[in-house]
Design a protein around this motif. Structure first.
Motif, PDB file in Angstrom:
ATOM      1  N   LEU A  40       0.821  -1.217   0.000  1.00 39.85           N
ATOM      2  CA  LEU A  40       0.000   0.000   0.000  1.00 39.85           C
ATOM      3  C   LEU A  40       0.854   1.266   0.000  1.00 39.85           C
ATOM      4  CD1 LEU A  40      -2.620  -1.011   2.716  1.00 39.85           C
ATOM      5  CD2 LEU A  40      -3.118  -0.653   0.301  1.00 39.85           C
ATOM      6  N   PHE A  41       2.078   1.148   0.539  1.00 39.82           N
ATOM      7  CA  PHE A  41       2.940   2.325   0.663  1.00 39.82           C
ATOM      8  C   PHE A  41       4.088   2.316  -0.347  1.00 39.82           C
ATOM      9  CE2 PHE A  41       0.972   1.749   4.867  1.00 39.82           C
ATOM     10  CZ  PHE A  41       0.451   3.025   5.078  1.00 39.82           C
ATOM     11  N   ALA A  42       3.970   1.449  -1.371  1.00 44.46           N
ATOM     12  CA  ALA A  42       5.073   1.284  -2.322  1.00 44.46           C
ATOM     13  C   ALA A  42       5.430   2.596  -3.023  1.00 44.46           C
ATOM     14  CB  ALA A  42       4.729   0.206  -3.343  1.00 44.46           C
ATOM     15  N   ASN A  55       0.341  14.234  12.546  1.00 46.61           N
ATOM     16  CA  ASN A  55      -0.866  15.043  12.671  1.00 46.61           C
ATOM     17  C   ASN A  55      -2.121  14.171  12.849  1.00 46.61           C
ATOM     18  OD1 ASN A  55      -3.194  16.699  11.068  1.00 46.61           O
ATOM     19  ND2 ASN A  55      -1.872  17.983  12.336  1.00 46.61           N
ATOM     20  N   GLY A  56      -2.167  13.049  12.134  1.00 43.40           N
ATOM     21  CA  GLY A  56      -3.330  12.160  12.221  1.00 43.40           C
ATOM     22  C   GLY A  56      -3.504  11.580  13.623  1.00 43.40           C
ATOM     23  N   ILE A  57      -2.394  11.172  14.246  1.00 36.73           N
ATOM     24  CA  ILE A  57      -2.488  10.637  15.615  1.00 36.73           C
ATOM     25  C   ILE A  57      -2.914  11.762  16.560  1.00 36.73           C
ATOM     26  CG2 ILE A  57      -1.197   9.610  17.536  1.00 36.73           C
ATOM     27  CD1 ILE A  57       0.488   8.116  15.396  1.00 36.73           C
ATOM     28  N   TRP A  90      -7.673  -4.353   9.146  1.00 35.61           N
ATOM     29  CA  TRP A  90      -6.290  -3.885   9.211  1.00 35.61           C
ATOM     30  C   TRP A  90      -6.054  -2.908  10.364  1.00 35.61           C
ATOM     31  CZ3 TRP A  90      -5.825  -2.974   3.224  1.00 35.61           C
ATOM     32  CH2 TRP A  90      -5.537  -4.200   2.602  1.00 35.61           C
ATOM     33  N   TYR A  91      -7.143  -2.334  10.879  1.00 30.53           N
ATOM     34  CA  TYR A  91      -6.961  -1.320  11.939  1.00 30.53           C
ATOM     35  C   TYR A  91      -6.427  -1.902  13.235  1.00 30.53           C
ATOM     36  CZ  TYR A  91      -8.934   2.143   8.854  1.00 30.53           C
ATOM     37  OH  TYR A  91      -9.123   2.986   7.794  1.00 30.53           O
ATOM     38  N   SER A  92      -6.726  -3.178  13.506  1.00 31.58           N
ATOM     39  CA  SER A  92      -6.177  -3.769  14.734  1.00 31.58           C
ATOM     40  C   SER A  92      -4.662  -3.960  14.599  1.00 31.58           C
ATOM     41  CB  SER A  92      -6.893  -5.071  15.098  1.00 31.58           C
ATOM     42  OG  SER A  92      -6.792  -5.971  14.035  1.00 31.58           O
TER      43      SER A  92
HETATM   44  C1  HEM Z   1      -2.775   8.089   4.411  1.00 29.48           C
HETATM   45  C2  HEM Z   1      -3.685   8.522   9.158  1.00 29.48           C
HETATM   46  C3  HEM Z   1      -4.841   3.812   9.347  1.00 29.48           C
HETATM   47  C4  HEM Z   1      -2.928   3.267   4.943  1.00 29.48           C
HETATM   48  C5  HEM Z   1      -2.970   8.631   5.667  1.00 29.48           C
HETATM   49  C6  HEM Z   1      -2.896  10.046   6.010  1.00 29.48           C
HETATM   50  C7  HEM Z   1      -3.129  10.152   7.336  1.00 29.48           C
HETATM   51  C8  HEM Z   1      -3.375   8.813   7.850  1.00 29.48           C
HETATM   52  C9  HEM Z   1      -3.156  11.423   8.187  1.00 29.48           C
HETATM   53  C10 HEM Z   1      -2.626  11.193   5.031  1.00 29.48           C
HETATM   54  C11 HEM Z   1      -3.895  11.969   4.757  1.00 29.48           C
HETATM   55  C12 HEM Z   1      -4.817  11.287   3.793  1.00 29.48           C
HETATM   56  O1  HEM Z   1      -4.333  10.766   2.761  1.00 29.48           O
HETATM   57  O2  HEM Z   1      -6.037  11.258   4.061  1.00 29.48           O
HETATM   58  C13 HEM Z   1      -4.151   7.293   9.606  1.00 29.48           C
HETATM   59  C14 HEM Z   1      -4.685   7.039  10.929  1.00 29.48           C
HETATM   60  C15 HEM Z   1      -5.021   5.722  10.975  1.00 29.48           C
HETATM   61  C16 HEM Z   1      -4.689   5.142   9.688  1.00 29.48           C
HETATM   62  C17 HEM Z   1      -4.829   8.082  12.042  1.00 29.48           C
HETATM   63  C18 HEM Z   1      -5.623   4.940  12.127  1.00 29.48           C
HETATM   64  C19 HEM Z   1      -6.869   5.031  12.496  1.00 29.48           C
HETATM   65  C20 HEM Z   1      -4.367   3.232   8.196  1.00 29.48           C
HETATM   66  C21 HEM Z   1      -4.321   1.810   7.929  1.00 29.48           C
HETATM   67  C22 HEM Z   1      -3.737   1.664   6.706  1.00 29.48           C
HETATM   68  C23 HEM Z   1      -3.456   2.995   6.186  1.00 29.48           C
HETATM   69  C24 HEM Z   1      -4.855   0.730   8.878  1.00 29.48           C
HETATM   70  C25 HEM Z   1      -3.391   0.421   5.925  1.00 29.48           C
HETATM   71  C26 HEM Z   1      -3.640  -0.813   6.294  1.00 29.48           C
HETATM   72  C27 HEM Z   1      -2.786   4.521   4.396  1.00 29.48           C
HETATM   73  C28 HEM Z   1      -2.404   4.763   3.011  1.00 29.48           C
HETATM   74  C29 HEM Z   1      -2.349   6.167   2.860  1.00 29.48           C
HETATM   75  C30 HEM Z   1      -2.718   6.744   4.158  1.00 29.48           C
HETATM   76  C31 HEM Z   1      -2.124   3.698   1.944  1.00 29.48           C
HETATM   77  C32 HEM Z   1      -1.987   6.944   1.577  1.00 29.48           C
HETATM   78  C33 HEM Z   1      -0.493   6.928   1.357  1.00 29.48           C
HETATM   79  C34 HEM Z   1      -0.102   7.686   0.112  1.00 29.48           C
HETATM   80  O3  HEM Z   1      -0.510   8.861  -0.036  1.00 29.48           O
HETATM   81  O4  HEM Z   1       0.618   7.113  -0.709  1.00 29.48           O
HETATM   82  N1  HEM Z   1      -3.272   7.910   6.810  1.00 29.48           N
HETATM   83  N2  HEM Z   1      -4.165   6.129   8.894  1.00 29.48           N
HETATM   84  N3  HEM Z   1      -3.843   3.912   7.119  1.00 29.48           N
HETATM   85  N4  HEM Z   1      -2.969   5.718   5.044  1.00 29.48           N
HETATM   86 FE1  HEM Z   1      -3.588   5.926   6.932  1.00 29.48          FE
END
Ligand code: HEM
Length: 132
Positions: A40-42, A55-57, A90-92
């Motif tokens: 997902l992060f490739a 910021n998200g946390i 995946w959230y756990s």
């Molecule tokens: C992007 C926070 C859970 C995968 C982001 C961003 C934030 C964030 C702040 C960037 C803003 C956006 O694109 O909307 C969080 C938080 C989580 C969480 C607080 C927990 C509740 C997850 C999980 C996964 C994940 C469980 C994967 C299993 C991704 C991916 C991106 C992303 C793939 C986009 C990356 C890119 O731009 O290439 N997340 N996330 N996140 N998150 Fe999360």
């Protein structure tokens, strides 16, 4: 009076955020949990992603302190099947990787700190997860 979970978490997060390495270690751990998650992060700029996660946390922590869930709903939308397609199960793994990283970085980590994190950010994680 006993300290509220959200205060314990706020202070614990402050100790963790002292070093950028916290976020490096979090993603190292989280991506190590499965090839599917790593994929997902490739294409992701990880330096920027670490800042976005910082910021998200903080949004999860502020939600526990009574902030409206507007920003968490926006994250729910971007992570949903209309966006990145992040599956609810995946959230756990995400939470476990976070807690393991906090354990490693917060010198005051103990079972009370851990349960406070679970209690404080659980509802905010649900807001994001339930948007799937
Ligand atoms: C992007 C926070 C859970 C995968 C982001 C961003 C934030 C964030 C702040 C960037 C803003 C956006 O694109 O909307 C969080 C938080 C989580 C969480 C607080 C927990 C509740 C997850 C999980 C996964 C994940 C469980 C994967 C299993 C991704 C991916 C991106 C992303 C793939 C986009 C990356 C890119 O731009 O290439 N997340 N996330 N996140 N998150 Fe999360």
């Amino acid at each position: 009076m006993e300290q509220a979970a959200s205060d314990i978490v706020f202070q614990s997060y402050g100790r963790c955020c002292n070093s950028e390495q916290f976020f490096v270690d979090f993603y190292g751990r989280f991506m190590g949990t499965s090839d599917e998650i790593r994929a997902l992060f490739a294409e992701t700029d990880m330096k920027q992603q670490r800042h976005l996660l910082r910021n998200g946390i903080m949004q999860l922590v502020l939600h526990a302190r009574g902030m409206p869930d507007t920003k968490l709903r926006a994250l729910g939308e971007s992570h949903s099947r209309r966006g990145y397609g992040i599956r609810p199960q995946w959230y756990s793994l995400w939470l476990q990787a976070l807690l393991d990283t906090i354990r490693e970085h917060d010198p005051e980590f103990d079972s009370r700190v851990e349960s406070s994190w679970r209690e404080a950010i659980g509802p905010g994680i649900e807001v994001i997860r339930n948007a799937y």
